[in-house]
Design a protein around this motif. Sequence first.
Motif, PDB file in Angstrom:
ATOM      1  N   UNK A  70       0.852  -1.191   0.000  1.00  0.00           N
ATOM      2  CA  UNK A  70       0.000   0.000   0.000  1.00  0.00           C
ATOM      3  C   UNK A  70       0.887   1.239   0.000  1.00  0.00           C
ATOM      4  N   UNK A  71       0.254   2.381  -0.098  1.00  0.00           N
ATOM      5  CA  UNK A  71       0.950   3.676  -0.029  1.00  0.00           C
ATOM      6  C   UNK A  71       0.880   4.168   1.409  1.00  0.00           C
ATOM      7  N   UNK A  72       2.011   4.181   2.083  1.00  0.00           N
ATOM      8  CA  UNK A  72       2.026   4.549   3.508  1.00  0.00           C
ATOM      9  C   UNK A  72       1.688   6.019   3.741  1.00  0.00           C
TER      10      UNK A  72
ATOM     11  N   UNK B 141       4.150  -5.655   5.926  1.00  0.00           N
ATOM     12  CA  UNK B 141       3.684  -4.532   5.124  1.00  0.00           C
ATOM     13  C   UNK B 141       4.745  -4.149   4.096  1.00  0.00           C
ATOM     14  N   UNK B 142       4.268  -3.850   2.872  1.00  0.00           N
ATOM     15  CA  UNK B 142       5.138  -3.422   1.773  1.00  0.00           C
ATOM     16  C   UNK B 142       6.341  -4.353   1.610  1.00  0.00           C
ATOM     17  N   UNK B 143       6.021  -5.631   1.551  1.00  0.00           N
ATOM     18  CA  UNK B 143       7.002  -6.695   1.373  1.00  0.00           C
ATOM     19  C   UNK B 143       6.328  -7.841   0.629  1.00  0.00           C
ATOM     20  N   UNK B 144       7.007  -8.446  -0.337  1.00  0.00           N
ATOM     21  CA  UNK B 144       8.407  -8.290  -0.755  1.00  0.00           C
ATOM     22  C   UNK B 144       8.640  -7.157  -1.747  1.00  0.00           C
ATOM     23  N   UNK B 145       7.636  -6.337  -1.970  1.00  0.00           N
ATOM     24  CA  UNK B 145       7.782  -5.168  -2.840  1.00  0.00           C
ATOM     25  C   UNK B 145       7.172  -3.963  -2.129  1.00  0.00           C
ATOM     26  N   UNK B 146       7.466  -2.782  -2.634  1.00  0.00           N
ATOM     27  CA  UNK B 146       6.888  -1.567  -2.084  1.00  0.00           C
ATOM     28  C   UNK B 146       5.559  -1.264  -2.773  1.00  0.00           C
ATOM     29  N   UNK B 147       4.587  -0.836  -1.988  1.00  0.00           N
ATOM     30  CA  UNK B 147       3.284  -0.521  -2.550  1.00  0.00           C
ATOM     31  C   UNK B 147       3.270   0.699  -3.442  1.00  0.00           C
ATOM     32  N   UNK B 148       4.332   1.504  -3.385  1.00  0.00           N
ATOM     33  CA  UNK B 148       4.399   2.704  -4.230  1.00  0.00           C
ATOM     34  C   UNK B 148       5.223   2.459  -5.488  1.00  0.00           C
ATOM     35  N   UNK B 149       5.732   1.222  -5.651  1.00  0.00           N
ATOM     36  CA  UNK B 149       6.406   0.892  -6.909  1.00  0.00           C
ATOM     37  C   UNK B 149       5.404   0.964  -8.058  1.00  0.00           C
ATOM     38  N   UNK B 150       5.913   1.064  -9.272  1.00  0.00           N
ATOM     39  CA  UNK B 150       5.037   1.111 -10.438  1.00  0.00           C
ATOM     40  C   UNK B 150       4.141  -0.123 -10.480  1.00  0.00           C
ATOM     41  N   UNK B 151       2.859   0.100 -10.631  1.00  0.00           N
ATOM     42  CA  UNK B 151       1.889  -0.987 -10.690  1.00  0.00           C
ATOM     43  C   UNK B 151       0.510  -0.426 -10.993  1.00  0.00           C
ATOM     44  N   UNK B 152      -0.449  -1.327 -11.188  1.00  0.00           N
ATOM     45  CA  UNK B 152      -1.797  -0.902 -11.546  1.00  0.00           C
ATOM     46  C   UNK B 152      -2.439  -0.094 -10.414  1.00  0.00           C
TER      47      UNK B 152
ATOM     48  N   UNK C  92      -6.042   1.258  -2.922  1.00  0.00           N
ATOM     49  CA  UNK C  92      -5.398   0.279  -3.785  1.00  0.00           C
ATOM     50  C   UNK C  92      -4.426  -0.582  -3.002  1.00  0.00           C
ATOM     51  N   UNK C  93      -4.747  -1.850  -2.833  1.00  0.00           N
ATOM     52  CA  UNK C  93      -3.948  -2.777  -2.033  1.00  0.00           C
ATOM     53  C   UNK C  93      -3.513  -3.955  -2.904  1.00  0.00           C
ATOM     54  N   UNK C  94      -2.245  -4.307  -2.822  1.00  0.00           N
ATOM     55  CA  UNK C  94      -1.790  -5.546  -3.460  1.00  0.00           C
ATOM     56  C   UNK C  94      -1.626  -6.609  -2.369  1.00  0.00           C
ATOM     57  N   UNK C  95      -2.282  -7.723  -2.582  1.00  0.00           N
ATOM     58  CA  UNK C  95      -2.190  -8.869  -1.675  1.00  0.00           C
ATOM     59  C   UNK C  95      -1.197  -9.852  -2.273  1.00  0.00           C
ATOM     60  N   UNK C  96      -0.096 -10.072  -1.586  1.00  0.00           N
ATOM     61  CA  UNK C  96       0.960 -10.973  -2.039  1.00  0.00           C
ATOM     62  C   UNK C  96       1.024 -12.181  -1.107  1.00  0.00           C
TER      63      UNK C  96
END
Length: 227
Positions: A141-143, A170-181, A195-199
């Motif tokens: 996510x965007x902190x 949180x924000x692992x293994x990638x950052x939520x502010x990295x380029x993505x949809x 906008x949340x990415x569930x990994x």
Amino acid sequence: MNLVLTCEHAGNEIPQEYEQLFSEAQEVLETHRGYDPGALDLFQELSPLAVFRQEYMISRLLVEPNRSLGHPQLFSEFTAQLQEAQKEQILEDFYIPYRTYIESRIGDLISAGKEIVHISVHTFTPELNGEVRNADIGLLFDSARKSEVKFCERFEESLLQQNENLRVRFNYPYLGIDDGFTTYLRQKFPQQYLGIELEVNQKFVQKNKMEKRFKNVIFEALSRLMS
């Protein structure tokens, strides 16, 4: 809160007209580079909770739907050397329709006064480049957006209520502010959109199916949040 689910790396299909580009890439297509093993299975498990859902079945190795136009990883080594006209055709046929449709549907819901939680469902390989990923579930996510922080804190709490031994980061293994949809959609919808990415770690996946008990934990945790 209204849940929207997407799955950008659901499948590893290659359209017939591009099969020749991948004639020697079948093994790669079956790995995490070709798609996210288990992501579609989890996505389908969670789908009853959503007001709208959409999956993308074409392999990310043709074009990466979770990258913005112009990103250096938009096309893989199998398609990067294509002529610009061919790349544009791929974008017109696959990338743009998927992203535009979801953006339009979310826009309609927001225009109707709905507050949207968009969860993009992904899985990650347990080890990458010799590094063991030390998490069961990652929430991206965007902190800087308090609404997303609060939602993920509640999501983590709900997950741990289902299984206190889960390793949620949180924000692992990638950052939520990295380029993505989701990053793109936050810019399009600064209000009423989370906008949340569930990994999820692929160690819980066998033959593209996620462990039933693990899916149940995530379903119950998310169900409690959305009720």
